[in-house]
Scaffold this active site. Structure first.
Site, mmCIF file in Angstrom:
data_model
loop_
_atom_site.group_PDB
_atom_site.id
_atom_site.type_symbol
_atom_site.label_atom_id
_atom_site.label_comp_id
_atom_site.label_asym_id
_atom_site.label_seq_id
_atom_site.Cartn_x
_atom_site.Cartn_y
_atom_site.Cartn_z
ATOM 1 N N ASP A 1 -0.693 5.103 7.228
ATOM 2 C CA ASP A 1 -1.507 3.930 6.893
ATOM 3 C C ASP A 1 -2.146 3.296 8.127
ATOM 4 O OD1 ASP A 1 -2.606 1.966 5.310
ATOM 5 O OD2 ASP A 1 -0.706 1.275 4.477
ATOM 6 N N GLU B 1 -4.196 -2.703 -5.448
ATOM 7 C CA GLU B 1 -3.709 -3.813 -4.632
ATOM 8 C C GLU B 1 -4.728 -4.950 -4.515
ATOM 9 O OE1 GLU B 1 -1.008 -2.737 -1.077
ATOM 10 O OE2 GLU B 1 -2.393 -1.053 -1.264
#
Length: 642
Positions: free
Chosen positions: A406, A461
């Site tokens: 990430d 998200e």
């Protein structure tokens, strides 16, 4: 540890022709154009049904251009091509010196994506140009049934690339579905009535246009550390979208070396052709991983939106998620951030994480229940070669099967070189990969098939997504490659389809991802037994994909075929509640289609017996959708559940 040479296949110097298509390749034209040819434009045609690319050289200033047509209709107006290096300007003042043509015919299999078996047929033409000072550049073009692409090949000693003059000029009457560009590729897509309407700025290299000659999706392929990522730049009121490089920084070329740039591609055809296209993968280099038997896609229970950072630091919580995944038959559980931090100290990595961490115990616990573990890593842990080897070798030794990496948040040349290093290392350590805060696939999944998905999308998200964005993704971002939207978060109050559990369920099929990270809580699934039942049936991969109906930014219904022959269907719609007619284009004969729709008291499963070619009437709520599964009908059959 196996030797690298046993795991990785070196990049071939020539394209391999599959035996079934050899005759086609041999029959294709292969000729050297007369350098004295005074013609100023040249056509490139592909297999039957392909568009035509027209390469031209302006007679006044020698600038090159490329146009795309389908029959007598324009997909792309003559658009600038070229680039400028430290030592040569290849955007004007060029002279044509020759052309060679050849056929490209390839077959390959994909571990992820819209289909497993792929066949790529393309005509390749190499146009050779030189400047007044004698510097040489080749414009390499390819034409396939579903697209046109070009790239530049520069001999050595031309210095760094300062900029490209590549651009895409849309014909009058074109509309647009595009998203603003940001380094993580997560901004929403917006539909505009005209390609000239979007405000000035930078846009993502996955813009869809509806032109008089058909749909046109701008894309990029074969991006690696020899170059930087590209985006589109647009001036208000203009119909031209220029190619910009990362932060306008020069692309570094090793002294004495030449350069082959990434492909600039236009996926084109009707909406179904574009949606179902694998052109971006077809352009990419073949797999560099020799043995792919360890690469296995499939659904996963993702715990971040379900439990947050507290779950990431709790072995007991993770064991409960493993139990739930095992009960559902999901092959993976993904442990997100927190597992290697010191307990109670979110920002401090435990210095004894290798010896005291509970991850090996979780891996053993999952293995006993048939659930494999994937883990989250911040990319900075993998920047130093020594640290990268320590982390990846440890995870491999523990039995972890995949890593979610990430926060790269860059498409600079330096970061693309990092991708090159990590791709080689994860393949060597038999670790599947999910990139978040990342670039978009751009062909990487063909070359490195252990990469099962990327984020590069405004996913579950986000709190600002719109129904229009949801209905744009199947025609833009997800065309490029696997997309980790992380659907299934029924408990999230921020989703644009919050009134449509059926629409949320349909996203698990509508959006393709090699690892379909299901983002809901166990409690939210248990409260929706029809959703849970549907999710338990999701296959690990898809045999083929079909667009049933759609209108980018307004509606999308896709069907994907599982290996057992069943078709899973997902649909999403922006706008008012209504009944939609969905064509049943799954194959000849009669079908049993079980729809899951929103009812007054929850999800409703309804069986329908239909014939191929019929329209199926499906009720959808405002900004909602549906899910379905279809199987062959026979007397007495009332369910498609296997």
């Amino acid at each position: 540890m196996p030797a690298i040479s046993a795991l990785l296949r070196p990049r071939p110097l020539v394209l391999t022709l599959c035996s079934a298509l050899l005759a086609t390749a041999v029959a294709a034209p292969s000729a050297l154009a007369d350098p004295t040819d005074q013609g100023r434009s040249w056509k490139v045609t592909g297999p039957p049904g392909s568009p035509t690319a027209v390469v031209a050289l302006d007679p006044t200033d020698g600038h090159p251009s490329l146009a795309v047509r389908r029959g007598d209709r324009t997909v792309l107006e003559p658009s600038p091509v070229g680039l400028v290096t430290e030592r040569a300007d290849f955007s004007k003042g060029l002279t044509f010196t020759g052309r060679t043509d050849r056929a490209v015919a390839e077959s390959y299999t994909s571990t992820t994506g819209k289909s497993e078996r792929r066949v790529a047929l393309m005509t390749e033409s190499r146009f050779r140009f030189r400047t007044a000072s004698g510097a040489r550049v080749d414009l390499l073009t390819r034409v396939a049934r579903d697209g046109v692409a070009y790239r530049y090949v520069i001999p050595r000693d031309q210095g760094d690339v300062l900029r490209e003059t590549s651009a895409f000029t849309l014909p009058a009457g074109s509309d647009a579905v595009i998203g603003k560009y940001r380094a993580d590729n997560e901004l929403p897509f917006v539909r505009y009535a005209s390609a000239t309407e979007p405000p000035a700025g930078s846009y993502s290299m996955q813009a869809l246009f509806n032109t008089p000659g058909g749909r046109a999706l701008i894309a990029e392929s074969d991006l690696n550390g020899t170059y930087s990522g590209a985006h589109l730049t647009h001036e208000a009121g203009s119909s031209t979208y220029k190619v910009g490089l990362w932060n306008d920084e020069p692309v570094q070329v090793e002294e004495g070396s030449g350069l082959t740039t990434p492909w600039r591609a236009v996926i084109t055809g009707d909406l179904a052709t574009v949606t179902q296209s694998t052109f971006v993968d077809d352009l990419a280099p073949p797999s560099r991983v020799r043995d792919t038997s360890w690469i296995k896609p499939g659904p996963a229970l993702w715990t971040w939106l379900a439990g947050g950072k507290e779950a990431g630091q709790s072995l007991d919580a993770q064991k409960k998620y493993v139990d739930y995944a095992a009960e559902r038959g999901w092959p993976y559980e993904v442990v997100d951030a927190g597992w290697y931090f010191k307990p109670g100290e979110w920002e401090v990595i435990d210095p004894e994480w290798q010896t005291k961490n509970w991850m090996p115990e979780l891996v053993r616990y999952g293995a006993a229940k048939g659930v494999k573990i994937q883990v989250w890593l911040h990319y900075t842990l993998l920047t130093d070669p020594v640290e990268r080897e320590k982390w990846l070798s440890t995870l491999e030794r523990w039995g972890v099967t995949g890593v979610k990496i990430d926060f790269m948040d860059s498409e600079s040349q330096e970061r693309m070189r990092w991708y090159d290093d990590v791709l080689e290392a994860t393949a060597r350590h038999h670790l599947m990969v999910n990139f978040h805060g990342s670039t978009i696939p751009k062909g990487m999944q063909r070359t490195w098939p252990q990469v099962l998905t990327f984020e590069g999308v405004g996913g579950e998200e986000k709190r600002t997504n719109t129904a229009e964005h949801l209905a744009s993704l199947p025609f833009t971002r997800n065309v490029i490659g696997s997309m980790d939207f992380t659907p299934g978060a029924f408990h999230r109050p921020y989703r644009p389809n919050v009134a449509s559990d059926a629409g949320e369920l349909g996203l698990t099929v509508l959006y393709e991802s090699g690892i379909q990270n299901l983002a809901g809580t166990p409690e939210s699934y248990d409260a929706r037994p029809e959703a849970r039942r549907y999710l338990e049936q999701l296959p690990a991969r898809w045999e083929q994909t079909r667009l049933l109906t759609g209108d980018p930014g307004r509606a999308a219904v896709l069907a994907r075929q599982a290996p057992d022959g069943r078709w899973f269907i997902g649909g999403t719609f922006a706008g008012a509640a209504r009944t939609v007619d969905v064509p049943v284009r799954l194959g000849a004969g009669r079908w049993l289609v079980e729809t899951v729709t929103d009812g007054p008291s929850g999800l409703v499963r309804t069986p329908h017996a239909v014939r191929a070619g019929d329209d199926l009437a499906v009720p959808v709520v405002a900004d909602g959708g549906f899910a379905a599964v279809a199987c062959r009908w026979h007397p007495g059959r009332t369910t498609c559940e296997s």
